[in-house]
Design a protein around this motif. Sequence first.
Motif, PDB file in Angstrom:
ATOM      1  N   MET A 280      77.425  58.143  77.251  1.00  0.00           N
ATOM      2  CA  MET A 280      77.722  56.723  77.621  1.00  0.00           C
ATOM      3  C   MET A 280      78.463  56.132  76.250  1.00  0.00           C
ATOM      4  O   MET A 280      78.050  56.329  75.561  1.00  0.00           O
ATOM      5  CB  MET A 280      76.156  56.095  77.730  1.00  0.00           C
ATOM      6  N   VAL A 281      79.432  55.613  76.759  1.00  0.00           N
ATOM      7  CA  VAL A 281      80.447  54.609  75.725  1.00  0.00           C
ATOM      8  C   VAL A 281      80.408  53.269  76.325  1.00  0.00           C
ATOM      9  O   VAL A 281      80.678  52.911  77.382  1.00  0.00           O
ATOM     10  CB  VAL A 281      81.945  55.281  75.564  1.00  0.00           C
ATOM     11  N   PRO A 282      79.956  52.114  75.433  1.00  0.00           N
ATOM     12  CA  PRO A 282      79.933  50.938  75.779  1.00  0.00           C
ATOM     13  C   PRO A 282      81.358  50.483  76.367  1.00  0.00           C
ATOM     14  O   PRO A 282      82.438  50.803  75.559  1.00  0.00           O
ATOM     15  CB  PRO A 282      79.562  50.209  74.616  1.00  0.00           C
ATOM     16  N   ARG A 283      81.343  49.552  77.102  1.00  0.00           N
ATOM     17  CA  ARG A 283      82.740  49.256  77.645  1.00  0.00           C
ATOM     18  C   ARG A 283      83.720  48.498  76.657  1.00  0.00           C
ATOM     19  O   ARG A 283      84.746  48.418  76.881  1.00  0.00           O
ATOM     20  CB  ARG A 283      82.472  48.032  78.913  1.00  0.00           C
ATOM     21  N   GLU A 284      83.186  47.859  75.677  1.00  0.00           N
ATOM     22  CA  GLU A 284      83.837  47.334  74.551  1.00  0.00           C
ATOM     23  C   GLU A 284      84.501  48.384  73.521  1.00  0.00           C
ATOM     24  O   GLU A 284      85.395  48.015  72.873  1.00  0.00           O
ATOM     25  CB  GLU A 284      83.085  45.921  74.019  1.00  0.00           C
ATOM     26  N   HIS A 285      84.013  49.440  73.577  1.00  0.00           N
ATOM     27  CA  HIS A 285      84.639  50.486  72.717  1.00  0.00           C
ATOM     28  C   HIS A 285      86.142  50.764  73.291  1.00  0.00           C
ATOM     29  O   HIS A 285      86.387  50.926  74.321  1.00  0.00           O
ATOM     30  CB  HIS A 285      83.856  51.878  72.701  1.00  0.00           C
ATOM     31  N   PRO A 286      87.157  51.189  72.243  1.00  0.00           N
ATOM     32  CA  PRO A 286      88.210  51.471  72.836  1.00  0.00           C
ATOM     33  C   PRO A 286      88.620  52.626  73.412  1.00  0.00           C
ATOM     34  O   PRO A 286      89.302  52.777  74.585  1.00  0.00           O
ATOM     35  CB  PRO A 286      89.078  51.532  71.533  1.00  0.00           C
ATOM     36  N   LEU A 287      87.722  53.572  73.463  1.00  0.00           N
ATOM     37  CA  LEU A 287      87.658  54.878  74.185  1.00  0.00           C
ATOM     38  C   LEU A 287      87.419  54.349  75.755  1.00  0.00           C
ATOM     39  O   LEU A 287      87.651  55.097  76.785  1.00  0.00           O
ATOM     40  CB  LEU A 287      86.852  55.817  73.739  1.00  0.00           C
ATOM     41  N   ALA A 288      86.426  53.352  75.955  1.00  0.00           N
ATOM     42  CA  ALA A 288      86.111  53.092  77.320  1.00  0.00           C
ATOM     43  C   ALA A 288      87.305  52.751  78.026  1.00  0.00           C
ATOM     44  O   ALA A 288      87.117  52.884  79.478  1.00  0.00           O
ATOM     45  CB  ALA A 288      84.892  51.960  77.294  1.00  0.00           C
ATOM     46  N   GLY A 289      88.339  52.151  77.626  1.00  0.00           N
ATOM     47  CA  GLY A 289      89.231  51.581  78.176  1.00  0.00           C
ATOM     48  C   GLY A 289      90.240  52.758  78.625  1.00  0.00           C
ATOM     49  O   GLY A 289      91.424  52.535  79.277  1.00  0.00           O
ATOM     50  N   VAL A 290      90.082  54.049  78.269  1.00  0.00           N
ATOM     51  CA  VAL A 290      91.010  55.216  78.570  1.00  0.00           C
ATOM     52  C   VAL A 290      90.804  55.511  79.980  1.00  0.00           C
ATOM     53  O   VAL A 290      89.679  56.360  80.566  1.00  0.00           O
ATOM     54  CB  VAL A 290      90.763  56.233  77.715  1.00  0.00           C
ATOM     55  N   ARG A 291      91.771  55.185  80.869  1.00  0.00           N
ATOM     56  CA  ARG A 291      91.473  55.467  82.334  1.00  0.00           C
ATOM     57  C   ARG A 291      92.322  56.493  82.834  1.00  0.00           C
ATOM     58  O   ARG A 291      93.200  57.040  82.073  1.00  0.00           O
ATOM     59  CB  ARG A 291      92.022  54.302  83.081  1.00  0.00           C
ATOM     60  N   GLY A 292      91.808  56.945  84.149  1.00  0.00           N
ATOM     61  CA  GLY A 292      92.626  58.081  84.698  1.00  0.00           C
ATOM     62  C   GLY A 292      92.823  59.381  83.900  1.00  0.00           C
ATOM     63  O   GLY A 292      91.808  59.725  83.185  1.00  0.00           O
TER      64      GLY A 292
END
Length: 443
Positions: A280-292
């Motif tokens: 689980m990675v918190p949504r505010e961590h930059p890796l959480a925004g790595v989509r697709g």
Amino acid sequence: MAEVRPSPPVLRVALLGCGVVGSAVARQLVEQADELAARAGARLELVGIAVRRAGRRREPGIDPALLTTDAEGLVERADVVVEVIGGIEPARGLLLRAMAAGASVVTANKALLAEDGPRLYAAADAAGVDLYFEAAVAGAIPIVRPLRDSLVGDRVERVLGVVNGTTNFVLDRMDSTGAGFEEAVQEAQSLGYAEADPTADVEGFDAAAKAAIIASLAFHTRVRAADVHREGITGVTAGDVAAARDAGAVVKLLAICERTAPTGDGDAEGGVSVRVHPAMVPREHPLAGVRGAFNAVFVEARSAGSLMFYGQGAGGEPTASAVLGDLVAVARHRVVGGRGSSESAYADLPVRPMGEAVTRYHVRLEVHDRPGVLAQVAQVFADHGASVETVRQTPLGGEPGGSAALVVATHEAPDAALAATVEALAASPAVLGVTSVLRVEGT
Ligand SMILES: NC(=O)c1ccc[n+]([C@@H]2O[C@H](COP(=O)([O-])OP(=O)(O)OC[C@H]3O[C@@H](n4cnc5c(N)ncnc54)[C@H](O)[C@@H]3O)[C@@H](O)[C@H]2O)c1
Ligand SMILES: N[C@@H](CCO)C(=O)O
Ligand code: NA
């Protein structure tokens, strides 16, 4: 009188493999010949492409006259050999032969580097040639050379990577659509992200090879794929993804490479922990925004602080970008003399077992909703030295007595203690079931 410029030297380039990456490299070598020559200081002449079957139809832009099934003969007549066959053999034998014959080598082969990298480095040293492999980790994203060169004056403490596009696509679909694992894999296959046999991706083998390469470079220590603790995503359920979403997080398959604290017994430098598992990675961590199907590598270094490298980790054209970048670099060395960096394994840190990795767990349980149950659950954590950070209880109803969902987040503890806690919870009479267990990273 007009100045007569000497024509640039010519370097003979042999390409081994003409699949997804190889055909993009072959095409770009021709299309960009003039620019590459200007940048390298030498014309990069493609002298042959080793293939398995010469008669097969190829994409436009591939000169059929260059195709040969004689890979061994081809490497003997090249100044630089580009290997994009993949796998251990015949790639290893061909690269060793190429280097012994004096050729520099560019490869995209993560499996080979993670299995037998030191042997390749030794061959490069013995022959005084280059061994470059930017495409082997996270495709187009520059991460090998930043670790090998740009950050070599710093102390890398930790690297967290989303280094497998297929699994990131699958987990992202599970998060955005609520799909189950199988359904998301089928979608990845129909869109061409996942292979018909997705084992190497979904079981974490591909990410583990990349983790081994990253850790070797980051910590100046030999780490092989077999040293990497590996868990894939086949056990990640829609319930896990929903539990993460409720906690303001996403589930990612992470490659985690970090220094570990000294254990005290003659281990003053500490060691390294190298692992691949869902987290689980918190949504505010930059890796959480790595989509697709995108990749990203998050590096924490003592002086540089946090760095994020983001982009396309796969695909013919993006991967060819990394291969051609390496090709120009090794060509420049041949023109002006000298070599790039060779293996740096002087630190020789021990790779610590997974049980010693310090992590945090997020556990969802179903329990009987009756007096004393919370105390019993808390006691299981206490018995294993696992400290609870937060608990959230939601009544689930049902008869008789009813049940409740308990979501427990722990403080940091050794993985072995947290895993033993979960095992004991599953066996506890107070617990109806353990419905989700995820490690938490990036907090
Ligand atoms: N595809 C990607 O997005 C990607 C990204 C990063 C790294 N890589 C790496 O690049 C390498 C190539 O990957 P790919 O996706 O192009 O694979 P691919 O399967 O499309 O291509 C490999 C080619 O090598 C050929 N081949 C097999 N044995 C051969 C031999 N003995 N002689 C000559 N050719 C032979 C195969 O017929 C095939 O055409 C692998 O090491 C892979 O891990 C791929
Ligand atoms: N199969 C890999 C690409 C090559 O490493 C991925 O899905 O990211
Ligand atoms: Na790369």
